[in-house]
Design an enzyme around this catalytic site. Structure first.
Site, mmCIF file in Angstrom:
data_model
loop_
_atom_site.group_PDB
_atom_site.id
_atom_site.type_symbol
_atom_site.label_atom_id
_atom_site.label_comp_id
_atom_site.label_asym_id
_atom_site.label_seq_id
_atom_site.Cartn_x
_atom_site.Cartn_y
_atom_site.Cartn_z
ATOM 1 N N ARG A 52 0.956 -1.227 -0.117
ATOM 2 C CA ARG A 52 0.013 -0.186 -0.080
ATOM 3 C C ARG A 52 0.904 1.384 -0.066
ATOM 4 O O ARG A 52 0.586 2.001 -0.543
ATOM 5 C CB ARG A 52 -1.055 -0.141 1.174
ATOM 6 C CG ARG A 52 -2.003 1.063 0.993
ATOM 7 C CD ARG A 52 -2.984 1.159 2.242
ATOM 8 N NE ARG A 52 -2.393 1.553 3.325
ATOM 9 C CZ ARG A 52 -2.536 0.971 4.572
ATOM 10 N NH1 ARG A 52 -3.293 -0.215 4.723
ATOM 11 N NH2 ARG A 52 -1.836 1.317 5.370
ATOM 12 N N TYR A 105 -10.964 22.199 -14.041
ATOM 13 C CA TYR A 105 -11.403 20.998 -13.842
ATOM 14 C C TYR A 105 -12.845 20.789 -13.379
ATOM 15 O O TYR A 105 -12.740 21.111 -12.005
ATOM 16 C CB TYR A 105 -10.598 19.728 -13.715
ATOM 17 C CG TYR A 105 -11.084 18.477 -13.838
ATOM 18 C CD1 TYR A 105 -11.453 17.953 -15.270
ATOM 19 C CD2 TYR A 105 -11.454 17.706 -12.811
ATOM 20 C CE1 TYR A 105 -12.032 16.760 -15.430
ATOM 21 C CE2 TYR A 105 -11.852 16.471 -13.064
ATOM 22 C CZ TYR A 105 -12.144 16.074 -14.218
ATOM 23 O OH TYR A 105 -12.398 14.709 -14.469
ATOM 24 N N ASP A 178 -2.446 22.398 -11.545
ATOM 25 C CA ASP A 178 -3.095 21.394 -12.354
ATOM 26 C C ASP A 178 -2.532 21.649 -13.660
ATOM 27 O O ASP A 178 -2.725 22.421 -14.457
ATOM 28 C CB ASP A 178 -4.547 21.360 -12.557
ATOM 29 C CG ASP A 178 -4.940 20.156 -13.127
ATOM 30 O OD1 ASP A 178 -4.368 19.576 -13.973
ATOM 31 O OD2 ASP A 178 -6.124 19.871 -12.758
ATOM 32 N N LYS A 203 -4.650 11.100 -18.511
ATOM 33 C CA LYS A 203 -4.790 11.963 -20.052
ATOM 34 C C LYS A 203 -3.461 11.794 -20.635
ATOM 35 O O LYS A 203 -2.984 10.551 -20.905
ATOM 36 C CB LYS A 203 -4.827 13.322 -19.474
ATOM 37 C CG LYS A 203 -6.219 13.607 -18.661
ATOM 38 C CD LYS A 203 -7.570 13.087 -19.178
ATOM 39 C CE LYS A 203 -8.647 12.959 -17.959
ATOM 40 N NZ LYS A 203 -8.634 14.248 -17.400
HETATM 41 C C1 LIG Z 1 -9.280 14.551 -16.105
HETATM 42 C C2 LIG Z 1 -8.716 15.525 -15.254
HETATM 43 C C3 LIG Z 1 -8.730 15.660 -13.859
HETATM 44 C C4 LIG Z 1 -9.128 14.492 -13.203
HETATM 45 O O1 LIG Z 1 -8.391 13.447 -13.340
HETATM 46 P P1 LIG Z 1 -8.856 12.031 -13.131
HETATM 47 O O2 LIG Z 1 -7.719 11.062 -13.427
HETATM 48 O O3 LIG Z 1 -10.073 11.618 -13.995
HETATM 49 O O4 LIG Z 1 -9.375 11.534 -11.722
HETATM 50 C C5 LIG Z 1 -8.155 16.910 -13.171
HETATM 51 N N1 LIG Z 1 -7.796 17.879 -13.895
HETATM 52 C C6 LIG Z 1 -7.905 18.013 -15.263
HETATM 53 C C7 LIG Z 1 -7.414 18.977 -15.886
HETATM 54 C C8 LIG Z 1 -8.450 16.944 -15.860
HETATM 55 O O5 LIG Z 1 -8.405 16.828 -17.345
#
Ligand SMILES: *Cc1c(COP(=O)(O)O)cnc(C)c1O
Length: 384
Positions: A52, A105, A178, A203
């Site tokens: 973990r 997001y 982010d 992504k």
């Molecule tokens: C998809 C996304 C998230 C969230 O990520 P997950 O892997 O779906 O939990 C956060 N910020 C951005 C800019 C995103 O495109």
């Protein structure tokens, strides 16, 4: 010769040049064990105790990401982007004030407005492209974290990382970025002053739409970072080894994919800017985009793989075009090799800053000409 002599790109392609010692394999195995043998002297010389907190396959992907982000504290992988992002906020204390963007997001914005607020985090949403507004939102002593996203979903607002870091630091707060839609190929936020970088590794980092994963990279191994490490360890938000392996595999082609995706995004931006049925193209690479100058100063080698177009015929024209495409795939998410199209207002629902005539485009690596022709045909048909 030390691998450090080579570029980040070369090292990522070879997953840090690691050779598997038992067989000489150039691709590492997937470490699946959940538990590790204890030494006769009662220690754990291998450094691994239980699955973990840590895993060798996870560490390999983390090492590549830390290198790409130029992150002195290293990188941590999570079971999703949301798990990574929420862990940063979980590391704060009740009563702490945070500042987040209005355009960000959507699921994370919702979480901040509901869950984070429920356990005492005070959130102010501001226009993060407006530095005076950002400065005005700071409450020195109380503000502990400024969160920005750049380029930001789904309008591709550009936040000035250097300026936001200065504003945050002057008020005694940290800056988290982010950077999902930039990727470390285009922007390295820590070098620009950020304290923490977050990615939805689901992504473009993975790039093949087959892994849910998140990442954090840290500028300093300080108390806050150690608290993040401890929360992931105790709450079990770590990525699984198979996903970590796939992520490493994806990271090997990250530069190649991002370069191609950015070039195609720019081509599509130029072509759709002239299109009679498109009333606007939102892309930081456009000279008249409000964030263009800042993007040019903090992004290297391209302006991203995401853009949005606005259908001149309104919401129904946008939804109709998305229904008619044959090459673009009508789906949420972004950053994969296959191009995706989404009517974003439908998924975000009431309160979204997203106009209802907007189609969000995640540009993949198909022929840019095919992508244009397909969407052009879909837009034109709505008129009949
Ligand atoms: C998809 C996304 C998230 C969230 O990520 P997950 O892997 O779906 O939990 C956060 N910020 C951005 C800019 C995103 O495109």
């Amino acid at each position: 010769m030390s691998q450090d002599a080579f570029s980040n790109r070369s090292r990522a392609v070879q997953a840090m040049g690691r050779i598997e010692p038992e067989t000489g394999g150039v691709t590492p195995p997937i470490h699946v064990s959940t538990t590790y043998i204890r030494d006769p002297d009662n220690g754990y010389a291998s450094g691994f105790v239980y699955g973990r907190p840590d895993n060798a396959t996870t560490r390999e992907a983390e090492e590549i990401l830390a290198m790409l982000e130029e992150a002195p504290a290293g990188a941590l992988l999570f079971s999703s982007g949301m798990a990574a992002a929420t862990t940063v906020f979980r590391a704060l204390d009740p009563g702490d004030h945070i500042v987040a963007p209005k355009v960000m997001y959507w699921a994370l914005r919702n979480w901040l407005a509901t869950e984070a607020a429920r356990w005492g985090i005070v959130v102010d949403f501001v226009d993060a492209t407006d530095l005076a507004a950002l400065r005005g939102a700071m409450r020195p002593g109380a503000t502990k974290l400024v969160w920005i996203e750049t380029p930001a979903n789904p309008l591709w607002d550009v936040a000035d990382i250097r300026a936001a870091a200065k504003i945050a630091h002057e008020a005694g707060a940290r800056l988290a970025v982010d950077s999902t839609c930039a990727s470390p190929v285009l922007t390295r936020p820590i070098a620009l002053g950020a304290d923490i970088v977050m990615h939805s590794a689901t992504k473009v980092l993975n790039g093949h739409s087959d892994v849910i994963a998140g990442a954090l990279a840290g500028a300093r191994d300080d108390d806050f970072w150690r608290r993040i490490v401890a929360i992931r360890k105790s709450e079990g938000a770590i990525i699984g080894p198979f996903e970590a392996y796939l992520l490493t595999r994806g990271l090997r082609t990250l530069h190649l994919r991002v370069e191609r995706q950015c070039a195609s995004a720019m081509t599509l931006t130029r072509l759709f800017s002239e299109h009679p049925l498109v009333s606007g193209v939102l892309y930081p690479g456009l000279p008249d985009h409000p964030g263009h100058a800042i993007a040019a100063g903090q992004m290297e080698g391209g302006f991203g793989y995401m853009l949005s177009i606005r259908a001149a015929g309104g919401a129904q024209a946008a939804i109709g075009a998305a229904a008619r495409v044959r090459l673009w795939k009508r789906a949420t998410s972004l950053g994969g090799v296959e191009s995706l199209i989404e009517h974003r207002a439908s998924i975000e629902g009431p309160g979204t800053p997203c106009p209802d005539d907007l189609l969000r485009l995640s540009v993949g690596i198909e022929d840019a000409r095919d992508l244009y022709d397909d969407l052009d045909a879909a837009l034109r048909t709505t008129r009949d």
